[in-house]
Enzyme design. Sequence first.
Site, PDB file in Angstrom:
ATOM      1  N   LYS A 229       0.919  -1.173   0.046  1.00 52.14           N
ATOM      2  CA  LYS A 229      -0.036  -0.098  -0.094  1.00 52.14           C
ATOM      3  C   LYS A 229       0.725   1.514  -0.055  1.00 52.14           C
ATOM      4  CE  LYS A 229      -3.080   2.662   0.340  1.00 52.14           C
ATOM      5  NZ  LYS A 229      -4.405   3.131   1.216  1.00 52.14           N
ATOM      6  N   CYS A 283      -3.463  10.868   1.723  1.00 53.62           N
ATOM      7  CA  CYS A 283      -2.754   9.657   1.173  1.00 53.62           C
ATOM      8  C   CYS A 283      -1.468  10.180   0.529  1.00 53.62           C
ATOM      9  CB  CYS A 283      -3.417   8.892   0.159  1.00 53.62           C
ATOM     10  SG  CYS A 283      -5.213   8.399   1.176  1.00 53.62           S
TER      11      CYS A 283
HETATM   12  N1  LIG Z   1     -10.672   9.658   2.495  1.00 54.95           N
HETATM   13  C1  LIG Z   1     -10.176   9.330   1.499  1.00 54.95           C
HETATM   14  O1  LIG Z   1     -10.406   9.751   0.365  1.00 54.95           O
HETATM   15  C2  LIG Z   1      -9.283   8.052   1.799  1.00 54.95           C
HETATM   16  C3  LIG Z   1      -8.906   7.442   0.587  1.00 54.95           C
HETATM   17  C4  LIG Z   1      -7.997   6.412   0.791  1.00 54.95           C
HETATM   18  C5  LIG Z   1      -7.676   5.901   2.274  1.00 54.95           C
HETATM   19  N2  LIG Z   1      -8.131   6.489   3.247  1.00 54.95           N
HETATM   20  C6  LIG Z   1      -7.780   5.936   4.256  1.00 54.95           C
HETATM   21  O2  LIG Z   1      -8.816   5.342   4.975  1.00 54.95           O
HETATM   22  C7  LIG Z   1      -8.552   5.321   6.496  1.00 54.95           C
HETATM   23  C8  LIG Z   1      -9.616   5.992   7.160  1.00 54.95           C
HETATM   24  O3  LIG Z   1      -9.772   7.082   6.555  1.00 54.95           O
HETATM   25  P1  LIG Z   1     -11.307   7.983   6.499  1.00 54.95           P
HETATM   26  O4  LIG Z   1     -11.106   9.041   5.384  1.00 54.95           O
HETATM   27  O5  LIG Z   1     -12.198   7.148   6.544  1.00 54.95           O
HETATM   28  O6  LIG Z   1     -11.303   8.889   7.724  1.00 54.95           O
HETATM   29  P2  LIG Z   1     -12.478   9.985   8.531  1.00 54.95           P
HETATM   30  O7  LIG Z   1     -11.622  10.939   9.192  1.00 54.95           O
HETATM   31  O8  LIG Z   1     -13.297   9.969   7.282  1.00 54.95           O
HETATM   32  O9  LIG Z   1     -13.065   8.789   9.638  1.00 54.95           O
HETATM   33  C9  LIG Z   1     -12.350   8.402  10.655  1.00 54.95           C
HETATM   34  C10 LIG Z   1     -13.512   7.931  11.595  1.00 54.95           C
HETATM   35  O10 LIG Z   1     -12.946   7.271  12.553  1.00 54.95           O
HETATM   36  C11 LIG Z   1     -13.412   7.689  13.919  1.00 54.95           C
HETATM   37  N3  LIG Z   1     -12.556   7.526  14.974  1.00 54.95           N
HETATM   38  C12 LIG Z   1     -11.533   8.090  15.432  1.00 54.95           C
HETATM   39  N4  LIG Z   1     -11.179   7.692  16.438  1.00 54.95           N
HETATM   40  C13 LIG Z   1     -11.618   6.422  16.865  1.00 54.95           C
HETATM   41  C14 LIG Z   1     -11.799   5.681  17.780  1.00 54.95           C
HETATM   42  N5  LIG Z   1     -10.855   5.436  18.698  1.00 54.95           N
HETATM   43  N6  LIG Z   1     -12.637   4.527  17.849  1.00 54.95           N
HETATM   44  C15 LIG Z   1     -13.475   4.474  16.941  1.00 54.95           C
HETATM   45  N7  LIG Z   1     -13.732   5.480  15.737  1.00 54.95           N
HETATM   46  C16 LIG Z   1     -12.748   6.458  15.886  1.00 54.95           C
HETATM   47  C17 LIG Z   1     -13.841   9.253  13.633  1.00 54.95           C
HETATM   48  O11 LIG Z   1     -14.963   9.757  14.496  1.00 54.95           O
HETATM   49  C18 LIG Z   1     -14.404   9.217  12.186  1.00 54.95           C
HETATM   50  O12 LIG Z   1     -15.752   9.141  12.112  1.00 54.95           O
HETATM   51  C19 LIG Z   1      -7.224   5.978   6.546  1.00 54.95           C
HETATM   52  O13 LIG Z   1      -6.043   5.042   6.445  1.00 54.95           O
HETATM   53  C20 LIG Z   1      -7.159   6.837   5.328  1.00 54.95           C
HETATM   54  O14 LIG Z   1      -5.781   7.224   5.150  1.00 54.95           O
HETATM   55  C21 LIG Z   1      -8.763   7.525   2.812  1.00 54.95           C
END
Ligand SMILES: NC(=O)c1ccc[n+]([C@@H]2O[C@H](COP(=O)([O-])OP(=O)(O)OC[C@H]3O[C@@H](n4cnc5c(N)ncnc54)[C@H](O)[C@@H]3O)[C@@H](O)[C@H]2O)c1
Length: 449
Positions: A229, A283
């Site tokens: 990744k 990312c």
């Molecule tokens: N957003 C994008 O476009 C994207 C794309 C590819 C990869 N990612 C990856 O996906 C993963 C998740 O990112 P995302 O965009 O969904 O993040 P996000 O910020 O949208 O959501 C994260 C969620 O986790 C919750 N959270 C935080 N701490 C927590 C805990 N201790 N227990 C339970 N919930 C908790 C938050 O309240 C939030 O709802 C990451 O690894 C990110 O790098 C994101």
Amino acid sequence: MKLYNLSRVKLNNINPADITISIYGLGKMGLPLAGVFAKHNFKVIGVDINKKTVDSINKGINPVIEEKGLSSLIRKVTKTGFLKATTDGVEASKTSDIKIIIIPIYLDDKNNPDLSLLKDVVKKIGTGLQKGDIVILESTAPANTTLQVIGKMLEKISNLKLNKDFGLAHCPERISSQTAIKDIEGRLCPKIVGGSDLKTTRIAEYLYKKINKRDVISVQNPTVAELVKIWGEVYRDVNIAFANTLYLSCKELGVDAFEVINAANTNPYCRILTPGPGVGGHCIPVYPYFILKENTNNLLLNLSRQINDSMSTHVIYLAKEALKEKNIPLKDANILILGIAYRAGVKEVRKSPGIKIALELNSLSKTVYVNDPQFSKEDIEKLGFKYKEDFTKIDCIIITTGEKAFKKINWSMVKTQVKTKIVIDTKNIINKKALSNLGFVTKRIGYAK
Ligand SMILES: NC(=O)c1ccc[n+]([C@@H]2O[C@H](COP(=O)([O-])OP(=O)(O)OC[C@H]3O[C@@H](n4cnc5c(N)ncnc54)[C@H](O)[C@@H]3O)[C@@H](O)[C@H]2O)c1
């Protein structure tokens, strides 16, 4: 049903409805994942620390409204009872057979990966962990996080033994906002899975084959999956830095970089990406630092980050040059930035080139205004910028994302509103000839002029 000690034959005949999966993090990526597993008849417990998110999901209302198709999916799977949400991470761990972690790992202000959110989740999972459970990390993480951080923490908290009592895998998400549901189901690429042992890898294969229609590829262990990744994303950062370097070099020679890139890419061994105003999002500009943490002197990665970060300064140079042609010093110019999201179609500003350019221009120009169809006036003001709905008083328009609305701008109308006719296009979306005919001075990334 606990899966770790099931035989291969039993595993492949198991009914998804007999398996309970808890998913930690119901954000932009976690909620679509929860929805898709629930759609495929797994019992899903979504866990989030945000009570508003949890309450909304339990009412069947999707809190990630910008994600296509997610609202109807969440409505459906909460109605059938396959998805329920909770803030109680320990109880969710106790009552689930598989636990999936999908929360972000950010960088701190010194660009070190910050594992605090992850560790909080692992504590809760560890407290409820039982014999036969499987824990999966989907979040992108620095090498060895799965085995050395999560594995060690789980063993310590639960008093259970990895690869004897429970299994651990890294199965990185490789999906994008806007197409998350289709991506989870294999629109673009197969799922990569790497377990702490063969039994866990087989369970991860079973699980993701149910939802990813393309394929599931197993790698030797979680660390390999982590590197698949990270290096896959770093490839794009380095390639974009290459494209930006190619563009800056072509510009000095008076040559259009896009013509060179398009022709070079007709060779299947050549896949040069697109030059632009910088690289944003959480990312591509973040993951090189996951490697640089251990390998601080990595010349290629450091240089690529510097090149991509310096493109904002180049955009300002283009604006300055265009303003010079109209005899306006930058310090007297009113600038309008079109685009503060890190890319078109998303309401996310993390490491956004538009914001970097706006902040740099704040001290160099008279006034900086901002507009982005993904953000309301209130959103933009909350971010600390001046919102502008029209083009009056503007000396220079800078386009930083390829939003559909920007592609459809009526430049004949804009011409009647602006004070000075200048457009800096960093996304290759304007028709230079048409704008020149209207009297605009234009500068474009990717072209000599
Ligand atoms: N957003 C994008 O476009 C994207 C794309 C590819 C990869 N990612 C990856 O996906 C993963 C998740 O990112 P995302 O965009 O969904 O993040 P996000 O910020 O949208 O959501 C994260 C969620 O986790 C919750 N959270 C935080 N701490 C927590 C805990 N201790 N227990 C339970 N919930 C908790 C938050 O309240 C939030 O709802 C990451 O690894 C990110 O790098 C994101």
